[in-house]
Scaffold this active site. Sequence first.
Site, PDB file in Angstrom:
ATOM      1  CG  ASN A 131      -1.002  -2.272   6.361  1.00  0.00           C
ATOM      2  OD1 ASN A 131      -1.756  -1.545   5.728  1.00  0.00           O
ATOM      3  ND2 ASN A 131       0.148  -1.843   6.867  1.00  0.00           N
ATOM      4  CB  CYS A 164      -0.065   3.652   5.802  1.00  0.00           C
ATOM      5  SG  CYS A 164       0.795   2.093   5.452  1.00  0.00           S
ATOM      6  CG  HIS A 223      -2.997   2.552   8.575  1.00  0.00           C
ATOM      7  ND1 HIS A 223      -3.472   1.838   7.499  1.00  0.00           N
ATOM      8  CD2 HIS A 223      -1.683   2.219   8.705  1.00  0.00           C
ATOM      9  CE1 HIS A 223      -2.489   1.112   6.995  1.00  0.00           C
ATOM     10  NE2 HIS A 223      -1.399   1.333   7.708  1.00  0.00           N
TER      11      HIS A 223
END
Length: 335
Positions: A292, A114, A262
């Site tokens: 995501n 991530c 993020h």
Amino acid sequence: MFNSKIIGLGYYVPENVVTNDDLSKVMDTNDAWIQERTGIQERRHVIKGEDTTTSMGVKAAKVAIERAGIDKNDIDFIIFATLSPDYYFPGPGVLVQRDLDIKTVGALDVRNQCSGFVYGISVADQYVKTGMYKNVLVIGSELHSHGLDMTTRGRGVSVIFGDGAGAAIVSREEDTSKGILSTHLHSEGQHAEELSLIAPGMGKRWVNDIIADNDPNDESYFPYMNGQFVFKNAVVRFSEVINEGLEKNNLKSTDIDLLVPHQANLRISQFIQKKFGLTDDQVFNNIMKYGNTTAASIPIALTEAWEEGKIKEGDVVVLAAFGSGFTWGSVIIKW
């Protein structure tokens, strides 16, 4: 010494939209449950045979190159961040060099999940600042959907992730008062297994072990996430690394024009927004549309924010990420 700056941005997402209601047809979940916990309404999934992690990255890169106003052969180096490469090896960086049909520049693969794009930008920043390279292509691309457990057993993870890619051209800036001002990176490997995909890996279970056992209940090759533990760590580390970047540059939270976090969970972004006293216009979120997308989430969001006119010359833009590893980081930019 030079500064570096982002001179071109691009993104690509598959056309195939998968809504929460679509997921409820293959697993025991529902739209209200997903939105309440994550803020996600839909995500994009690649239809098998139509795209790969590399091809999505190439498509995003072409847009970034065009917007940067450079020729593809002006690129001096490629950095590709992903946890979902086309092959176990080689990594997708060299495949991008091949598929863009550019000169034999170096290609580096970043495996920081991530926070991969933030790490990639940090590497590009240093290469440009030292004068080694003038134009660095940084890509974040992920194809999660083919590797998720799309059953009720895997719903805690599988409803969260989507596919897509984003790219940036990082180039030389002689005015050291603007561009990428600083980057800040951290890791805490003691929590590595709290968000992980264990197999196939040489450490515990490789492909031959999985085949030999032929165990339909073997979950080692599906992603695992200790959701509450990750959430609690994320909100702390996000805050720390944003403050670290602000302090490094003698800035305050009131100086932030746009925070691009993020896109892990809308609740995390909202928590950070409240903690720093930012308005809705000062934080860009698009997890509602894409889920995501791990290493791709920041470049996709940054590109959309730029396209929507939310980033102007002179703005202070903050990128921040936290994810598997645990790894986290921030980038402070004077646009």
